[in-house]
Each structure stands twice: as structure tokens, then as C-alpha cells.
Design a protein around this motif. Sequence first.
Motif, PDB file in Angstrom:
ATOM      1  N   SER A 155     -11.397  -2.216   3.691  1.00 27.25           N
ATOM      2  CA  SER A 155      -9.981  -2.571   3.737  1.00 27.25           C
ATOM      3  C   SER A 155      -9.848  -4.082   3.553  1.00 27.25           C
ATOM      4  O   SER A 155     -10.842  -4.808   3.542  1.00 27.25           O
ATOM      5  N   THR A 166      -3.459   3.659  -6.163  1.00 32.80           N
ATOM      6  CA  THR A 166      -4.380   3.290  -5.085  1.00 32.80           C
ATOM      7  C   THR A 166      -5.841   3.244  -5.506  1.00 32.80           C
ATOM      8  O   THR A 166      -6.701   2.983  -4.686  1.00 32.80           O
ATOM      9  N   ILE A 167      -6.142   3.503  -6.752  1.00 36.24           N
ATOM     10  CA  ILE A 167      -7.524   3.451  -7.231  1.00 36.24           C
ATOM     11  C   ILE A 167      -7.615   2.385  -8.311  1.00 36.24           C
ATOM     12  O   ILE A 167      -6.915   2.442  -9.319  1.00 36.24           O
ATOM     13  N   GLY A 168      -8.470   1.396  -8.065  1.00 38.29           N
ATOM     14  CA  GLY A 168      -8.662   0.323  -9.047  1.00 38.29           C
ATOM     15  C   GLY A 168      -7.459  -0.584  -9.153  1.00 38.29           C
ATOM     16  O   GLY A 168      -6.707  -0.785  -8.210  1.00 38.29           O
ATOM     17  N   ASP A 209     -11.252  -3.065  -1.351  1.00 39.57           N
ATOM     18  CA  ASP A 209     -11.961  -2.463  -2.483  1.00 39.57           C
ATOM     19  C   ASP A 209     -12.226  -1.000  -2.142  1.00 39.57           C
ATOM     20  O   ASP A 209     -11.712  -0.485  -1.154  1.00 39.57           O
ATOM     21  N   GLU A 210     -13.041  -0.331  -2.935  1.00 33.84           N
ATOM     22  CA  GLU A 210     -13.251   1.104  -2.724  1.00 33.84           C
ATOM     23  C   GLU A 210     -13.942   1.414  -1.393  1.00 33.84           C
ATOM     24  O   GLU A 210     -13.833   2.536  -0.886  1.00 33.84           O
ATOM     25  N   ASN A 211     -14.631   0.451  -0.800  1.00 42.64           N
ATOM     26  CA  ASN A 211     -15.362   0.703   0.442  1.00 42.64           C
ATOM     27  C   ASN A 211     -14.796  -0.018   1.665  1.00 42.64           C
ATOM     28  O   ASN A 211     -15.156   0.314   2.789  1.00 42.64           O
ATOM     29  N   TYR A 266      -5.107  -3.972  -6.008  1.00 41.28           N
ATOM     30  CA  TYR A 266      -6.462  -3.481  -6.206  1.00 41.28           C
ATOM     31  C   TYR A 266      -6.740  -2.529  -5.049  1.00 41.28           C
ATOM     32  O   TYR A 266      -6.713  -2.932  -3.891  1.00 41.28           O
ATOM     33  N   TYR A 267      -6.938  -1.260  -5.369  1.00 44.31           N
ATOM     34  CA  TYR A 267      -7.096  -0.202  -4.370  1.00 44.31           C
ATOM     35  C   TYR A 267      -5.950  -0.217  -3.370  1.00 44.31           C
ATOM     36  O   TYR A 267      -6.134  -0.036  -2.177  1.00 44.31           O
ATOM     37  N   TYR A 325       0.828  -1.202   0.000  1.00 41.92           N
ATOM     38  CA  TYR A 325       0.000   0.000   0.000  1.00 41.92           C
ATOM     39  C   TYR A 325       0.866   1.257   0.000  1.00 41.92           C
ATOM     40  O   TYR A 325       0.587   2.211  -0.728  1.00 41.92           O
TER      41      TYR A 325
END
Length: 162
Positions: A152, A68-70, A148-150, A84-85, A59
Amino acid sequence: MKLKNTQGFTLIELVLVIVLLGILAATAAPKFINLKSDAIIANLNALEGSLKSANQLVYSKSIVQNETIGDGVISIGNVNVDTYYGSIKADALNIVNAIDSSFTVLTSPTASFTTNWGVYKVPNAGVQIFPNGYDISSNCLLYYIEADENNSAFYSQTTNGC
């Protein structure tokens, strides 16, 4: 004044007591001491800690590379790790690339392997990591789902079959 001649235990009595205590200890000890299970669970804990540490490093590197996005890819040494993220993508090969240990990528959750760990990619649902000698039916595994986007990254252990 003359003292009475007192006797202690005979050698036969002492040997019998020692033998009986040995038999009791040999039958009772395995019920209270399960070192193999404790060792396997400790190894799963260590693997989870390694995976969490690797995810923190991935990370951090993803932030530096703006990944850090997608979907993204970062390099660790001479290997690439898909992200992924910002977290390690839940794929068996990515786990192998991110953690320096003895892994086998499994094609089935019941496949046998001779390395320390077997990694199986659950279709659309993360990865399961099994210690040597165990599979999905044994209920002894580490489960990992990427962030994912929402949410950890998710880590879960099942140890009741270890």
C-alpha cells in the motif's frame, strides 16, 4: 497592650524580585517552549492526513472506474490525477492536483520557494514535501511512495530538523 510595629517588604525589594524572575523566565522559557517547531510538525501531520484522505478518495474512484491495476487516470473536478494501482502516483504534479493547497513543484530538493509547500519528485523513489523555509538538508519533510501490486502507499515524516 501595644503591638510591635512590623514591616513588610520594601518596594525596592519587591521590584528586584520581580525583575530577577523576569530575567529567569526570559532565559529559560525558550528552552522549554518551541512553538515554531510544534506548529511545523502539526502542519506536516495535517498534510499527511490530507494526502491519506485524498488517496482514499482516489482509490474509491479508481475502483468505480476499474483503474486499480497498473497505471490509470481519474478526474477530480476539472483536473486529472495519474494513479498507480489505485493510489495517487508519486509525482509532484499529481500531489498538486490531488490536494488543494499552496504548492510549488521543485526541480531540486534544495530549491527555495515562497508557497506553503515545496514538492520534489525523487527519481524512482516517491516524492518529498517540504514546508516553507525548509529543504532536504533541514530534515523536516513528508515522504510519500505510491502503492504497487504488493504494497500500500507509504508515508513517512522526518521532523528532527523542524
